[in-house]
Design an enzyme around this catalytic site. Structure first.
Site, PDB file in Angstrom:
ATOM      1  CD  GLU A   1      -1.584   2.351   1.790  1.00 52.83           C
ATOM      2  OE1 GLU A   1      -1.197   3.237   0.984  1.00 52.83           O
ATOM      3  OE2 GLU A   1      -1.621   2.515   3.009  1.00 52.83           O
TER       4      GLU A   1
ATOM      5  CD  GLU B   1       4.300  13.447   3.053  1.00 50.13           C
ATOM      6  OE1 GLU B   1       3.355  12.800   3.565  1.00 50.13           O
ATOM      7  OE2 GLU B   1       4.800  14.446   3.594  1.00 50.13           O
TER       8      GLU B   1
END
Length: 218
Positions: free
Chosen positions: A16, A25
């Site tokens: 993920e 990010e």
């Protein structure tokens, strides 16, 4: 990830890695390192594909709260604060939930990613040219970005690999005059599981990223 050592190649990598606006990010670069070091030829990466979208939006509530508010602060005209209010509002993007009613056009595909072939260098800069026509009469307050990721089986098959100028096989949409394709409604596929952060879908913790534009008209 760069310091981990394992004794054999793997069949599947699951991560993920998605960040806000897909790539902000995000940990995709670490997944790429793991793929290149340990994934077997023909191995599976999940999610297998990702698509970043953008669309112009109207957001009168936010505009009123952050800018028009200063025109009448409990009966006091504080319009002198408007330039500073606009500077602060337009300074940085905002992570917030955008509803489908806020979106003015079909979404533009900004970037398609095949996790089996993407490189770190490819992610260093993402650009796109676009031209859109509004579907409604409303003020333009900025742009919103969101993403989909799909879990579509073996990402190395040629049928799953999409070029930047072609329409994703799991989407229906139009190609504008400048060759940029636009997202309409995703066609359901029994073989592909899709996680979407689109405004018309159920909210997620990623929400959407919105960026107000100072030159937009109200």
């Amino acid at each position: 990830m760069q310091e981990v050592e394992i004794d054999e190649e793997v069949d599947v990598i699951i991560s993920e890695w998605m960040g806000y606006m897909l790539l902000y990010e995000s940990m995709l670069s670490s997944v790429i390192v793991a793929r290149d070091r340990w994934l077997k030829s023909g191995g599976l990466i999940l999610p297998s594909h990702a698509t970043l979208y953008m669309a112009p939006v109207t957001h009168p509530e936010r505009y009123s709260e952050s800018i028009d508010f200063w025109r009448n602060v409990y009966g006091i005209d504080m319009s002198a604060m408007l330039p500073l209010a606009k500077q602060c509002a337009f300074e940085e993007p905002c992570i917030e939930t955008i509803t489908a009613e806020n979106v003015l056009t079909w979404a533009i595909v900004i970037k398609q990613i095949d996790c089996s072939t993407v490189t770190v260098q490819e992610l260093e800069s993402v650009t796109a040219n676009f031209s859109v026509s509004s579907m409604m009469k409303a003020s333009l307050h900025g742009f919103a970005l969101w993403f989909d990721v799909s879990f579509g089986g073996n990402a190395t098959t040629s049928s799953d690999t999409q070029s930047e100028s072609s329409i994703d096989s799991s989407l229906s949409g139009d190609i504008g005059g400048n060759g940029v394709h636009q997202r309409k409604k995703r066609a359901k596929s029994p073989s592909t599981l899709v996680l979407s952060t689109a405004p018309e879908e159920a909210p997620t913790h990623w929400a959407q990223l919105s960026h107000a534009e100072e030159g937009c008209k109200t």
